[in-house]
Motif scaffolding. Structure first.
Motif, mmCIF file in Angstrom:
data_model
loop_
_atom_site.group_PDB
_atom_site.id
_atom_site.type_symbol
_atom_site.label_atom_id
_atom_site.label_comp_id
_atom_site.label_asym_id
_atom_site.label_seq_id
_atom_site.Cartn_x
_atom_site.Cartn_y
_atom_site.Cartn_z
ATOM 1 N N GLU A 115 55.298 7.762 95.654
ATOM 2 C CA GLU A 115 56.068 8.800 96.351
ATOM 3 C C GLU A 115 57.053 9.510 95.421
ATOM 4 O OE1 GLU A 115 58.363 4.926 96.866
ATOM 5 O OE2 GLU A 115 56.265 5.570 96.897
ATOM 6 N N LEU A 118 55.554 12.837 94.369
ATOM 7 C CA LEU A 118 55.249 13.849 95.388
ATOM 8 C C LEU A 118 56.113 15.108 95.314
ATOM 9 C CD1 LEU A 118 54.453 11.604 98.494
ATOM 10 C CD2 LEU A 118 52.862 12.647 96.849
ATOM 11 N N PRO A 119 57.427 14.997 95.103
ATOM 12 C CA PRO A 119 58.215 16.240 95.050
ATOM 13 C C PRO A 119 57.724 17.217 93.991
ATOM 14 C CG PRO A 119 59.661 14.343 95.237
ATOM 15 C CD PRO A 119 58.274 13.803 94.981
ATOM 16 N N TYR A 120 57.195 16.681 92.872
ATOM 17 C CA TYR A 120 56.746 17.542 91.782
ATOM 18 C C TYR A 120 55.354 18.134 92.045
ATOM 19 C CZ TYR A 120 60.636 15.073 89.750
ATOM 20 O OH TYR A 120 61.879 14.538 89.525
ATOM 21 N N PHE A 122 54.532 18.952 95.549
ATOM 22 C CA PHE A 122 54.599 19.730 96.789
ATOM 23 C C PHE A 122 55.850 20.584 96.941
ATOM 24 C CE2 PHE A 122 51.991 15.968 98.037
ATOM 25 C CZ PHE A 122 50.801 16.656 98.236
ATOM 26 N N SER A 123 56.951 20.229 96.263
ATOM 27 C CA SER A 123 58.215 20.904 96.543
ATOM 28 C C SER A 123 58.755 21.739 95.388
ATOM 29 C CB SER A 123 59.283 19.868 96.932
ATOM 30 O OG SER A 123 58.869 19.106 98.039
ATOM 31 N N ARG A 124 58.682 21.223 94.175
ATOM 32 C CA ARG A 124 59.316 21.917 93.053
ATOM 33 C C ARG A 124 58.714 21.456 91.739
ATOM 34 N NH1 ARG A 124 62.981 18.452 90.589
ATOM 35 N NH2 ARG A 124 63.485 16.561 91.768
ATOM 36 N N ARG A 125 58.922 22.274 90.717
ATOM 37 C CA ARG A 125 58.525 21.876 89.373
ATOM 38 C C ARG A 125 59.635 21.044 88.761
ATOM 39 N NH1 ARG A 125 57.505 27.314 88.800
ATOM 40 N NH2 ARG A 125 59.130 27.526 87.223
#
Length: 199
Positions: A115, A118-120, A122-125
């Motif tokens: 997890e 996941l931010p890298y 779906f949400s941001r670079r």
């Protein structure tokens, strides 16, 4: 070029301690207190630089992936990315994908705490992804001037290459069996990138 927060010698020692914690304990069981204990400093010493574990992890991953990309084997010139010959770009990208896939910290994160990635996706670079783009764009621009690569916005092409590489880093294990090896996938990635860049 996007600036990375300067990491001095003492910070590197603390990041080394954090890396050891993640490898031994995983993300969920790692605390700033444990990092401080392993680094041999007070908890407040760690808190002065990183207010929480996510900020420490971000710096750790940035350092890890940046060091990987700066390894002599890949010859990616951070200070002069345009120095990278156009015909070497594909082989460098494939080599970095392979090295990242085999990196012990990356493997540990994917196996135990996926997890965190996941931010890298779906949400941001992340800063490391921006660094890759900063390396790719001048190399693509040079390849275009030499007639090696197709026309198009180098920034868009670079992002397409990075998105392609994501799959070969993160999902390669799901595609392996008795019929397909990692070497087969690396060869396929090289073919996909070469045809994507072809004029």
């Amino acid at each position: 070029m996007t600036s990375l927060r300067h990491i001095d010698r003492s910070d590197n020692a603390y990041l080394d301690a954090a890396r050891a914690c993640l490898l031994d304990l995983g993300w969920r069981r790692t605390t700033l207190t444990e990092v401080a204990r392993r680094a041999g400093v007070s908890r407040m010493t760690i808190y002065r630089t990183w207010p929480d574990m996510p900020s420490l992890l971000a710096d750790l991953m940035t350092r890890e992936w940046t060091q990987l990309m700066q390894a002599p084997d890949f010859a990616l010139e951070i200070d002069d990315p345009a120095h990278l010959p156009g015909d070497d770009l594909v082989s460098r990208v494939v080599a970095i994908v392979r090295a990242l896939r085999d990196n012990e910290l990356f493997v540990r994160i994917v196996e135990v705490d996926p997890e965190l990635i996941l931010p890298y996706l779906f949400s941001r670079r992340g800063r490391s992804q921006d660094l890759v783009l900063q390396l790719l764009v001048p190399a693509i621009r040079r390849g275009q001037k030499e007639g090696r690569f197709r026309a198009g916005d180098p920034a868009v092409i670079a992002r397409g290459l990075l998105l392609t590489a994501h799959g070969f880093v993160l999902s390669a294990q799901t595609m392996l069996d008795d019929d397909v090896t990692e070497a087969d996938l690396d060869h396929e990635l090289a073919l996909v990138l070469t045809r994507s860049l072809a004029p």
